[in-house]
Design an enzyme around this catalytic site. Structure first.
Site, short mmCIF file in Angstrom:
data_model
loop_
_atom_site.label_atom_id
_atom_site.label_comp_id
_atom_site.label_asym_id
_atom_site.label_seq_id
_atom_site.Cartn_x
_atom_site.Cartn_y
_atom_site.Cartn_z
N MET A 198 -7.05 -0.28 5.86
CA MET A 198 -7.49 -0.93 6.73
C MET A 198 -6.78 -2.38 7.07
O MET A 198 -6.87 -3.38 7.46
CB MET A 198 -8.92 -1.38 6.21
CG MET A 198 -9.88 -0.30 5.98
SD MET A 198 -10.75 0.21 7.58
CE MET A 198 -11.74 1.57 7.09
N HIS A 200 0.31 4.01 -6.83
CA HIS A 200 -1.19 3.44 -6.96
C HIS A 200 -1.48 3.53 -8.33
O HIS A 200 -0.89 4.06 -9.44
CB HIS A 200 -2.20 4.52 -6.25
CG HIS A 200 -2.16 4.18 -4.73
ND1 HIS A 200 -1.22 4.66 -3.96
CD2 HIS A 200 -2.85 3.29 -3.91
CE1 HIS A 200 -1.44 4.44 -2.55
NE2 HIS A 200 -2.41 3.44 -2.78
N LYS A 217 -6.87 6.21 -9.50
CA LYS A 217 -6.79 6.79 -8.09
C LYS A 217 -7.13 8.40 -8.23
O LYS A 217 -6.39 9.01 -9.20
CB LYS A 217 -5.65 6.50 -7.30
CG LYS A 217 -5.70 7.10 -5.90
CD LYS A 217 -4.70 6.41 -4.90
CE LYS A 217 -4.74 7.13 -3.62
NZ LYS A 217 -6.25 6.74 -2.84
N GLY A 223 -13.75 4.30 4.79
CA GLY A 223 -12.27 4.21 4.29
C GLY A 223 -12.02 5.10 3.29
O GLY A 223 -10.96 4.94 2.51
N SER A 224 -12.71 5.92 2.67
CA SER A 224 -12.49 6.85 1.77
C SER A 224 -11.33 7.77 2.20
O SER A 224 -11.03 7.89 3.23
CB SER A 224 -13.77 7.90 1.46
OG SER A 224 -14.90 7.20 1.52
N THR A 258 -2.89 6.97 3.07
CA THR A 258 -1.81 6.11 3.81
C THR A 258 -0.56 7.03 3.85
O THR A 258 -0.11 7.18 5.02
CB THR A 258 -1.57 4.77 3.07
OG1 THR A 258 -2.81 4.35 2.95
CG2 THR A 258 -0.60 3.97 3.93
N ALA A 290 -20.63 -0.80 -6.17
CA ALA A 290 -20.26 -1.42 -7.57
C ALA A 290 -18.41 -0.92 -7.84
O ALA A 290 -18.04 -1.19 -8.75
CB ALA A 290 -21.12 -0.70 -8.68
N GLY A 291 -18.11 -0.29 -6.90
CA GLY A 291 -16.74 0.13 -6.92
C GLY A 291 -15.57 -0.75 -6.71
O GLY A 291 -16.07 -2.17 -6.35
N ALA A 316 -10.28 5.44 8.68
CA ALA A 316 -8.89 4.98 8.49
C ALA A 316 -8.57 4.90 7.16
O ALA A 316 -9.60 4.62 6.29
CB ALA A 316 -8.81 3.53 9.06
N1 NAD Z 1 -9.07 2.92 3.80
C1 NAD Z 1 -8.53 1.85 2.88
O1 NAD Z 1 -8.07 0.71 3.20
C2 NAD Z 1 -8.62 2.06 1.24
C3 NAD Z 1 -8.36 0.85 0.20
C4 NAD Z 1 -8.55 1.35 -0.88
C5 NAD Z 1 -9.27 2.16 -1.38
N2 NAD Z 1 -9.54 3.28 -0.38
C6 NAD Z 1 -10.18 4.67 -0.64
O2 NAD Z 1 -11.55 4.36 -0.95
C7 NAD Z 1 -12.12 4.98 -1.99
C8 NAD Z 1 -12.87 4.35 -2.92
O3 NAD Z 1 -11.75 3.44 -3.64
P1 NAD Z 1 -12.11 2.57 -5.14
O4 NAD Z 1 -11.01 2.39 -5.40
O5 NAD Z 1 -13.43 1.52 -4.60
O6 NAD Z 1 -12.99 3.58 -5.76
P2 NAD Z 1 -14.12 3.46 -6.94
O7 NAD Z 1 -14.18 4.66 -7.61
O8 NAD Z 1 -13.84 2.08 -7.82
O9 NAD Z 1 -15.40 3.27 -6.22
C9 NAD Z 1 -16.14 4.23 -5.59
C10 NAD Z 1 -17.47 3.89 -5.88
O10 NAD Z 1 -18.48 4.95 -5.03
C11 NAD Z 1 -19.41 5.33 -5.98
N3 NAD Z 1 -20.26 6.54 -5.31
C12 NAD Z 1 -19.77 7.63 -5.65
N4 NAD Z 1 -20.71 8.54 -5.03
C13 NAD Z 1 -21.64 7.77 -4.22
C14 NAD Z 1 -22.75 8.05 -3.80
N5 NAD Z 1 -23.30 9.50 -3.54
N6 NAD Z 1 -23.55 7.10 -3.23
C15 NAD Z 1 -23.05 5.73 -3.23
N7 NAD Z 1 -22.17 5.53 -4.09
C16 NAD Z 1 -21.30 6.48 -4.72
C17 NAD Z 1 -18.99 5.06 -7.26
O11 NAD Z 1 -20.05 5.25 -8.25
C18 NAD Z 1 -18.00 4.16 -7.20
O12 NAD Z 1 -18.68 2.88 -7.58
C19 NAD Z 1 -11.07 5.94 -2.35
O13 NAD Z 1 -10.97 7.33 -1.59
C20 NAD Z 1 -9.75 5.34 -2.10
O14 NAD Z 1 -8.74 6.02 -1.87
C21 NAD Z 1 -9.28 3.10 0.95
O1 LIG Z 2 -6.73 2.16 -4.29
C1 LIG Z 2 -6.72 3.47 -3.48
O2 LIG Z 2 -7.41 4.32 -3.79
C2 LIG Z 2 -6.11 3.25 -2.18
N1 LIG Z 2 -6.28 4.16 -1.48
C3 LIG Z 2 -5.81 4.12 0.03
C4 LIG Z 2 -5.03 5.38 0.51
O3 LIG Z 2 -5.25 6.27 -0.31
O4 LIG Z 2 -3.91 5.18 1.09
C5 LIG Z 2 -5.21 2.92 0.59
C6 LIG Z 2 -4.69 2.14 -0.60
C7 LIG Z 2 -5.45 1.95 -1.86
#
Ligand code: NAD
Ligand SMILES: O=C(O)C1=N[C@H](C(=O)O)CCC1
Length: 266
Positions: free
Chosen positions: A124, A154, A158, A97-98, A165, A10-11, A121
């Site tokens: 992505m 950001h 966040k 992706g976390s 990154t 749902a995130g 990573a």
């Molecule tokens: N690697 C990439 O390309 C990339 C891109 C964007 C975001 N991110 C990272 O991804 C992560 C999430 O970002 P977001 O913007 O979607 O955050 P968000 O807060 O919108 O979504 C995270 C979701 O995880 C859920 N969650 C928490 N604990 C949980 C559990 N135990 N089981 C299942 N679900 C659970 C939350 O309820 C929430 O809905 C962050 O760490 C962010 O930095 C990485």
């Molecule tokens: O929205 C976020 O949170 C993002 N997190 C990643 C990071 O921490 O590098 C990638 C970009 C978006």
């Protein structure tokens, strides 16, 4: 057809990953949220805005992992490590992706991925991963004559800083320059903090509104400056990248891979 389950369904990212998985012709076999989340029990496709999928968002990690080939997880480092542990027990692949992993948490991820193929990573997108490659070459070519500063922007929701990154960009540059990132990263300057050292890599964070994600690495010399920037306009290249990683990782040798492996950039 790859059977993908999505954790954090749902995130912000989870919803886009469900859409991207469908667009890539994958089966969404499960969707996870944290116990107590208001969307548990609701149809994952309706929440993501791509129409009903007949898959209710669940809080049962074991059952959802059991039913998938690969779990895509965008949550938090602690949740991701737990998911990695369960995937390892059930011999399933995982794409994480976390961001915000400590060095100790990263080392644990390497350990847990000993018996299954996993991708971890911080970004992505193809564009950012090409930037990692360019940064290595630029840093090596410029050497110690240019000061390096990294600025990331950001959205105001966040939770971690600096972004994963930005940290990876700092690590790439530090390694190319023969420096230890953990020793030279400088996150804070205030008051009479003294002149800048040659080695330090400044890391600055901006948070506000709905900025999806922007990164600039400055190489600042005497009388000239190079800026390497990446700006994300939507989350869709992150979600498409994670689905590409999921399709790639299933059937690979066990171990922890990154997006450079997925994209063949190494
Ligand atoms: N690697 C990439 O390309 C990339 C891109 C964007 C975001 N991110 C990272 O991804 C992560 C999430 O970002 P977001 O913007 O979607 O955050 P968000 O807060 O919108 O979504 C995270 C979701 O995880 C859920 N969650 C928490 N604990 C949980 C559990 N135990 N089981 C299942 N679900 C659970 C939350 O309820 C929430 O809905 C962050 O760490 C962010 O930095 C990485
Ligand atoms: O929205 C976020 O949170 C993002 N997190 C990643 C990071 O921490 O590098 C990638 C970009 C978006």
């Amino acid at each position: 057809m790859t059977k993908i389950a999505v954790c954090g369904a749902a995130g912000r990212m989870g919803q886009r990953i469900i859409v991207a998985a469908r667009e890539a012709g994958c089966t969404v076999s499960g969707a996870l949220e944290r116990p107590g989340h208001e969307m548990v029990g609701q149809d994952a496709g309706l929440i993501a805005g791509c129409g009903a999928l007949g898959i209710a968002i669940s809080d049962d990690l074991n059952a959802v992992v059991e039913g998938c080939d690969v779990l895509i997880d965008f949550t938090t480092p602690k949740v991701s490590l737990k998911n990695l542990e369960v995937c390892a027990l059930k011999k399933k692949s995982i794409v994480i992706g976390s961001t915000g992993f400590t060095p100790e948490e990263r080392a644990l991820a390497v350990e847990l991925a000993r018996d299954i193929p996993a991708v971890l990573a911080p970004n992505m997108s193809v564009g950012v991963n090409v930037c990692f490659k360019i940064l290595k070459d630029v840093a090596k070519t410029l050497g110690d004559d240019f000061d390096v500063e990294i600025v990331e922007l950001h959205h105001n929701k966040k939770k971690d800083a600096p972004s994963g990154t930005a940290v990876r960009m700092g690590e790439v540059v530090a390694e190319a320059l023969g420096r230890d990132y953990n020793k030279v990263a400088t996150y804070h300057r205030e008051g009479i903090c003294g002149e800048r050292t040659k080695e330090e890599i400044g890391m600055q964070t901006v948070r506000g509104g709905d900025i999806v994600g922007e990164h600039t690495v400055y190489f600042i010399g005497m009388g000239e400056r190079i800026e390497i920037s990446h700006r994300a306009m939507t989350r869709d290249m992150f979600s498409r990248g994670s689905v590409r990683a999921a399709q790639w990782v299933v059937g690979k040798q066990p171990g922890l891979y990154d997006m450079q492996d997925v994209l063949g950039l190494k």
